[in-house]
Motif scaffolding. Sequence first.
Motif, PDB file in Angstrom:
ATOM      1  N   GLU A  33     -44.486  32.086  49.241  1.00 47.13           N
ATOM      2  CA  GLU A  33     -44.808  30.900  49.807  1.00 47.13           C
ATOM      3  C   GLU A  33     -46.050  29.867  49.124  1.00 47.13           C
ATOM      4  O   GLU A  33     -45.849  28.646  49.339  1.00 47.13           O
ATOM      5  CB  GLU A  33     -45.042  31.170  51.245  1.00 47.13           C
ATOM      6  CG  GLU A  33     -44.075  31.812  52.041  1.00 47.13           C
ATOM      7  CD  GLU A  33     -44.192  32.412  53.370  1.00 47.13           C
ATOM      8  OE1 GLU A  33     -45.421  32.285  53.745  1.00 47.13           O
ATOM      9  OE2 GLU A  33     -43.533  32.932  53.767  1.00 47.13           O
ATOM     10  N   PHE A  34     -46.857  30.720  48.558  1.00 49.66           N
ATOM     11  CA  PHE A  34     -48.004  29.956  47.970  1.00 49.66           C
ATOM     12  C   PHE A  34     -47.270  29.144  46.821  1.00 49.66           C
ATOM     13  O   PHE A  34     -47.760  28.133  46.444  1.00 49.66           O
ATOM     14  CB  PHE A  34     -49.040  30.863  47.360  1.00 49.66           C
ATOM     15  CG  PHE A  34     -49.977  31.462  48.482  1.00 49.66           C
ATOM     16  CD1 PHE A  34     -50.599  30.762  49.446  1.00 49.66           C
ATOM     17  CD2 PHE A  34     -50.351  32.844  48.274  1.00 49.66           C
ATOM     18  CE1 PHE A  34     -51.361  31.199  50.294  1.00 49.66           C
ATOM     19  CE2 PHE A  34     -51.148  33.331  49.350  1.00 49.66           C
ATOM     20  CZ  PHE A  34     -51.696  32.539  50.293  1.00 49.66           C
ATOM     21  N   ALA A  35     -46.407  29.808  46.026  1.00 51.68           N
ATOM     22  CA  ALA A  35     -45.817  29.173  44.919  1.00 51.68           C
ATOM     23  C   ALA A  35     -44.894  27.991  45.341  1.00 51.68           C
ATOM     24  O   ALA A  35     -45.102  26.788  44.763  1.00 51.68           O
ATOM     25  CB  ALA A  35     -44.987  30.098  44.080  1.00 51.68           C
ATOM     26  N   TYR A  42     -48.678  19.686  44.476  1.00 53.85           N
ATOM     27  CA  TYR A  42     -48.881  18.763  43.112  1.00 53.85           C
ATOM     28  C   TYR A  42     -47.992  17.565  43.276  1.00 53.85           C
ATOM     29  O   TYR A  42     -48.409  16.638  42.935  1.00 53.85           O
ATOM     30  CB  TYR A  42     -48.211  19.903  42.008  1.00 53.85           C
ATOM     31  CG  TYR A  42     -48.458  19.105  40.670  1.00 53.85           C
ATOM     32  CD1 TYR A  42     -49.578  18.871  40.169  1.00 53.85           C
ATOM     33  CD2 TYR A  42     -47.433  18.522  40.082  1.00 53.85           C
ATOM     34  CE1 TYR A  42     -50.012  18.187  39.081  1.00 53.85           C
ATOM     35  CE2 TYR A  42     -47.412  17.752  38.887  1.00 53.85           C
ATOM     36  CZ  TYR A  42     -48.792  17.742  38.269  1.00 53.85           C
ATOM     37  OH  TYR A  42     -48.950  16.956  37.218  1.00 53.85           O
ATOM     38  N   LYS A  43     -46.888  17.663  44.075  1.00 53.53           N
ATOM     39  CA  LYS A  43     -46.019  16.403  44.242  1.00 53.53           C
ATOM     40  C   LYS A  43     -46.862  15.246  44.922  1.00 53.53           C
ATOM     41  O   LYS A  43     -46.965  14.227  44.755  1.00 53.53           O
ATOM     42  CB  LYS A  43     -44.775  16.771  44.865  1.00 53.53           C
ATOM     43  CG  LYS A  43     -43.588  17.438  44.133  1.00 53.53           C
ATOM     44  CD  LYS A  43     -42.466  17.776  44.864  1.00 53.53           C
ATOM     45  CE  LYS A  43     -41.392  18.201  43.832  1.00 53.53           C
ATOM     46  NZ  LYS A  43     -40.291  18.510  44.800  1.00 53.53           N
ATOM     47  N   ASP A  44     -47.704  15.874  46.036  1.00 52.91           N
ATOM     48  CA  ASP A  44     -48.441  15.164  46.988  1.00 52.91           C
ATOM     49  C   ASP A  44     -49.588  14.492  45.998  1.00 52.91           C
ATOM     50  O   ASP A  44     -49.848  13.501  46.258  1.00 52.91           O
ATOM     51  CB  ASP A  44     -48.818  16.053  48.236  1.00 52.91           C
ATOM     52  CG  ASP A  44     -47.748  16.330  49.085  1.00 52.91           C
ATOM     53  OD1 ASP A  44     -46.654  15.743  48.945  1.00 52.91           O
ATOM     54  OD2 ASP A  44     -48.095  16.904  49.941  1.00 52.91           O
ATOM     55  N   LEU A  45     -50.012  15.416  45.278  1.00 50.65           N
ATOM     56  CA  LEU A  45     -51.418  14.793  44.409  1.00 50.65           C
ATOM     57  C   LEU A  45     -50.886  13.863  43.546  1.00 50.65           C
ATOM     58  O   LEU A  45     -51.531  12.777  43.447  1.00 50.65           O
ATOM     59  CB  LEU A  45     -51.825  16.051  43.664  1.00 50.65           C
ATOM     60  CG  LEU A  45     -53.032  15.857  42.963  1.00 50.65           C
ATOM     61  CD1 LEU A  45     -54.272  15.493  43.902  1.00 50.65           C
ATOM     62  CD2 LEU A  45     -53.627  17.474  42.105  1.00 50.65           C
ATOM     63  N   GLN A  46     -49.793  13.989  42.839  1.00 55.36           N
ATOM     64  CA  GLN A  46     -49.104  13.028  42.062  1.00 55.36           C
ATOM     65  C   GLN A  46     -49.078  11.501  42.740  1.00 55.36           C
ATOM     66  O   GLN A  46     -49.318  10.375  42.093  1.00 55.36           O
ATOM     67  CB  GLN A  46     -47.802  13.279  41.430  1.00 55.36           C
ATOM     68  CG  GLN A  46     -47.883  14.501  40.367  1.00 55.36           C
ATOM     69  CD  GLN A  46     -46.270  14.688  39.745  1.00 55.36           C
ATOM     70  OE1 GLN A  46     -45.661  15.015  40.355  1.00 55.36           O
ATOM     71  NE2 GLN A  46     -46.231  14.773  38.608  1.00 55.36           N
ATOM     72  N   ALA A  65     -57.900  18.430  48.512  1.00 56.07           N
ATOM     73  CA  ALA A  65     -58.539  19.634  49.219  1.00 56.07           C
ATOM     74  C   ALA A  65     -57.441  20.715  49.210  1.00 56.07           C
ATOM     75  O   ALA A  65     -57.355  21.790  48.840  1.00 56.07           O
ATOM     76  CB  ALA A  65     -58.986  19.505  50.296  1.00 56.07           C
ATOM     77  N   ARG A  66     -56.098  20.355  49.643  1.00 56.96           N
ATOM     78  CA  ARG A  66     -54.845  21.207  49.645  1.00 56.96           C
ATOM     79  C   ARG A  66     -54.694  21.759  48.304  1.00 56.96           C
ATOM     80  O   ARG A  66     -54.213  22.811  47.958  1.00 56.96           O
ATOM     81  CB  ARG A  66     -53.837  20.678  50.520  1.00 56.96           C
ATOM     82  CG  ARG A  66     -52.591  21.515  50.791  1.00 56.96           C
ATOM     83  CD  ARG A  66     -51.624  20.712  51.575  1.00 56.96           C
ATOM     84  NE  ARG A  66     -50.523  21.727  51.816  1.00 56.96           N
ATOM     85  CZ  ARG A  66     -49.556  21.639  50.974  1.00 56.96           C
ATOM     86  NH1 ARG A  66     -49.012  20.523  50.085  1.00 56.96           N
ATOM     87  NH2 ARG A  66     -48.476  22.414  51.401  1.00 56.96           N
ATOM     88  N   PRO A  71     -54.090  27.400  45.206  1.00 59.22           N
ATOM     89  CA  PRO A  71     -54.370  28.179  43.998  1.00 59.22           C
ATOM     90  C   PRO A  71     -55.522  29.116  44.295  1.00 59.22           C
ATOM     91  O   PRO A  71     -55.428  30.126  43.673  1.00 59.22           O
ATOM     92  CB  PRO A  71     -54.276  27.140  42.753  1.00 59.22           C
ATOM     93  CG  PRO A  71     -54.929  25.917  43.236  1.00 59.22           C
ATOM     94  CD  PRO A  71     -54.065  26.027  44.475  1.00 59.22           C
ATOM     95  N   THR A  72     -56.650  28.575  44.839  1.00 57.18           N
ATOM     96  CA  THR A  72     -57.546  29.450  45.514  1.00 57.18           C
ATOM     97  C   THR A  72     -57.167  30.495  45.971  1.00 57.18           C
ATOM     98  O   THR A  72     -57.773  31.703  45.778  1.00 57.18           O
ATOM     99  CB  THR A  72     -58.668  28.629  46.089  1.00 57.18           C
ATOM    100  OG1 THR A  72     -59.307  27.407  45.127  1.00 57.18           O
ATOM    101  CG2 THR A  72     -59.842  29.331  46.315  1.00 57.18           C
ATOM    102  N   THR A  73     -56.516  30.243  47.102  1.00 61.00           N
ATOM    103  CA  THR A  73     -55.977  31.244  47.929  1.00 61.00           C
ATOM    104  C   THR A  73     -55.222  32.293  47.266  1.00 61.00           C
ATOM    105  O   THR A  73     -55.281  33.460  47.420  1.00 61.00           O
ATOM    106  CB  THR A  73     -55.315  30.770  49.328  1.00 61.00           C
ATOM    107  OG1 THR A  73     -56.136  29.718  49.931  1.00 61.00           O
ATOM    108  CG2 THR A  73     -54.808  31.754  50.371  1.00 61.00           C
ATOM    109  N   LEU A  74     -54.349  31.909  46.382  1.00 57.21           N
ATOM    110  CA  LEU A  74     -53.691  32.592  45.498  1.00 57.21           C
ATOM    111  C   LEU A  74     -54.477  33.707  44.774  1.00 57.21           C
ATOM    112  O   LEU A  74     -54.067  34.831  44.692  1.00 57.21           O
ATOM    113  CB  LEU A  74     -52.560  31.940  44.600  1.00 57.21           C
ATOM    114  CG  LEU A  74     -51.739  33.025  43.888  1.00 57.21           C
ATOM    115  CD1 LEU A  74     -50.873  33.998  44.680  1.00 57.21           C
ATOM    116  CD2 LEU A  74     -50.746  31.818  43.131  1.00 57.21           C
TER     117      LEU A  74
END
Length: 143
Positions: A33-35, A42-46, A65-66, A71-74
């Motif tokens: 789910e993290f993946a 990333y799409k949102d960031l783009q 922040a998201r 990846p921090t949580t991963l």
Amino acid sequence: SAAYTQRNKDQESGAAEQALQLIATMDLQPLYEFADADVQAYKDLQSTWKKDCTLSEEEIASIQARALNIPTTLVEACHTRIVAIKEFLPQCNPNITSDAKVGIHQLAGSARAAYQTVLVNSPPADEKRRLANLLKEIQQIEA
């Protein structure tokens, strides 16, 4: 390896129960789910990089922040699972400890990959140090 630490002598020694606890800790579904969440983040960031982005500064900050949090949580999730495997190794069926160690290496690779994604997202220095320390601990466990 935990699935194969269920022999009669493992039952008698308590190793089988520890193996079942490890299996519960391993719960891989959240990692998948993290993946998926990372792809969307990333799409949102783009979308925030476009000239015609109409998002508010607050919305952009939330997206950034998201993109950092996932990846921090991963990294943290991989670390937790690696520590659990390490703690299980003394009770592991000795004929298959290599399977457990392979799991450590696979999770370590995932943690390192997630850390690289964290770095791209410009974490605060203290967070970068904290995660780097988790990676150092992972490396020591791998050795």
